[in-house]
Design an enzyme around this catalytic site. Structure first.
Site, PDB file in Angstrom:
ATOM      1  N   LYS A   9       0.162   4.263  -0.437  1.00 56.13           N
ATOM      2  CA  LYS A   9      -0.487   5.480   0.065  1.00 56.13           C
ATOM      3  C   LYS A   9      -0.159   6.655  -0.878  1.00 56.13           C
ATOM      4  CE  LYS A   9      -0.356   3.474   4.617  1.00 56.13           C
ATOM      5  NZ  LYS A   9      -0.413   3.662   6.039  1.00 56.13           N
ATOM      6  N   HIS A  69      -9.814   1.440   4.243  1.00 54.67           N
ATOM      7  CA  HIS A  69      -8.584   1.624   5.021  1.00 54.67           C
ATOM      8  C   HIS A  69      -8.867   2.608   6.156  1.00 54.67           C
ATOM      9  CE1 HIS A  69      -4.548   2.866   6.111  1.00 54.67           C
ATOM     10  NE2 HIS A  69      -4.131   1.735   5.559  1.00 54.67           N
ATOM     11  N   SER A  94       2.731  -1.817  10.414  1.00 49.73           N
ATOM     12  CA  SER A  94       4.181  -1.828  10.665  1.00 49.73           C
ATOM     13  C   SER A  94       4.832  -3.179  10.355  1.00 49.73           C
ATOM     14  CB  SER A  94       4.485  -1.405  12.108  1.00 49.73           C
ATOM     15  OG  SER A  94       4.047  -0.081  12.329  1.00 49.73           O
ATOM     16  N   ASN A 126       0.872  -1.171   0.000  1.00 48.43           N
ATOM     17  CA  ASN A 126       0.000   0.000   0.000  1.00 48.43           C
ATOM     18  C   ASN A 126       0.913   1.226   0.000  1.00 48.43           C
ATOM     19  OD1 ASN A 126      -1.859   1.993   0.407  1.00 48.43           O
ATOM     20  ND2 ASN A 126      -2.427   1.380   2.484  1.00 48.43           N
ATOM     21  N   GLU A 171      -6.043  -4.619  10.303  1.00 51.09           N
ATOM     22  CA  GLU A 171      -5.032  -3.601  10.542  1.00 51.09           C
ATOM     23  C   GLU A 171      -5.385  -2.802  11.802  1.00 51.09           C
ATOM     24  OE1 GLU A 171      -2.717  -2.471   6.758  1.00 51.09           O
ATOM     25  OE2 GLU A 171      -4.496  -1.225   6.847  1.00 51.09           O
ATOM     26  N   GLY A 229       1.848   2.534  10.731  1.00 52.92           N
ATOM     27  CA  GLY A 229       2.828   3.607  10.604  1.00 52.92           C
ATOM     28  C   GLY A 229       3.476   4.031  11.916  1.00 52.92           C
ATOM     29  N   GLU A 267      -7.273   5.029   7.270  1.00 49.88           N
ATOM     30  CA  GLU A 267      -7.032   6.443   6.931  1.00 49.88           C
ATOM     31  C   GLU A 267      -8.221   7.021   6.176  1.00 49.88           C
ATOM     32  OE1 GLU A 267      -3.223   5.803   5.098  1.00 49.88           O
ATOM     33  OE2 GLU A 267      -2.377   5.369   7.080  1.00 49.88           O
TER      34      GLU A 267
END
Ligand code: PGA
Length: 255
Positions: A11, A99, A216, A9, A170, A176, A101
């Site tokens: 991003k 996701h 991560s 991914n 996730e 991250g 985000e």
């Protein structure tokens, strides 16, 4: 036996076309050096503006192309959106949906994710449906109920056959941050997701559905994660932008 899937991914990275091409070429070269496991798939989910160049760069390669989002309608007056129909035409096979985000920064709800997923499926794209709890939810012992609710609502009205959906667990607090969920706990939640898919569909479909861990993921963590019974692969953010690291993740997860 289920296949293994490693999905990158990217991003909102990298910031130039040249870097994007170099990244793809670098990954292709590294993959050629490693021994190939026919049961392993690699997918690059790139920013929409790079889909055309990625499609060309991946021609003749085993690596599959993925997008990071698609809209809940196929066409119409939806300025700035991208449709699953358009993605399919660019050779896209996977699309990341829901996701964290997108949920937290762009207000996506489970209901929207469910509609997006229906449109993606109708266009033969495989959704990589993301679910995960926040740190606050985990600390309040809400992990299981949050995951079950996200799965149930995000899959509402979706026709799943075991081959056309990937789910990524996730935990938001691990994305991250450098903090990885322990492989035991990640496996427990992936097992919970599989049990929920069984309740919603069938045992056969649940046994075929690929469930990934994300948050991560690094070359140093992947081996242990992949040994777990319910973890079929990984959704990799930051580490997928570093050719050597991503190549190691692919290599170590192929065993
Ligand atoms: P990360 O991102 O690997 O950088 O934690 C994972 C993701 O957001 O999919």
């Amino acid at each position: 036996m289920r296949n293994k899937l490693i999905a990158a991914n990217w991003k909102l990275n990298p910031t130039s076309r040249l870097e994007a091409v170099n990244l793809i070429e670098g990954i292709k070269t590294e993959i050629k050096k490693t021994s190939k496991n026919p049961r392993q798939e690699v997918v690059l989910c790139v920013p929409a503006i790079y889909l055309g160049l990625a499609q060309s760069a991946l021609l003749g390669s085993e690596i599959k192309l993925g997008a990071q989002n698609s809209y809940l309608e196929e066409k119409g007056a939806f300025t700035g959106e991208i449709s699953a129909l358009m993605l399919a035409e660019f050779g896209v096979q996977y699309v990341v949906l829901g996701h964290s985000e997108r949920r937290s920064l762009f207000g996506e709800t489970d209901e929207m994710v469910s509609k997006k997923s229906q449109i993606a499926l109708r266009n033969n794209l495989i959704p990589i449906l993301c679910v995960g709890e926040s740190l606050e939810q985990r600390e309040n012992n809400l992990t299981d109920s949050v995951i079950i609710s996200q799965i149930t609502k995000s899959l509402e009205n979706n026709k799943i056959n075991g081959k056309n959906l990937v789910i990524a667990y996730e935990p938001v607090w691990a994305i991250g941050t450098g903090k990885t969920c322990s492989s035991e706990e990640a496996n427990r939640v992936c097992g919970l997701i599989r049990a929920e898919v069984q309740k919603l569909y069938s045992e056969e479909i649940a046994n075929q559905t690929l469930i990934l861990y994300g948050g991560s993921v690094k070359a140093s963590t992947i081996e242990e994660q992949m040994q777990k019974s319910d973890i079929d692969g990984a959704l990799v953010g930051g580490a997928s932008l570093v050719i050597e690291e991503f190549a190691q993740i692919i290599l170590k997860s192929a065993k």
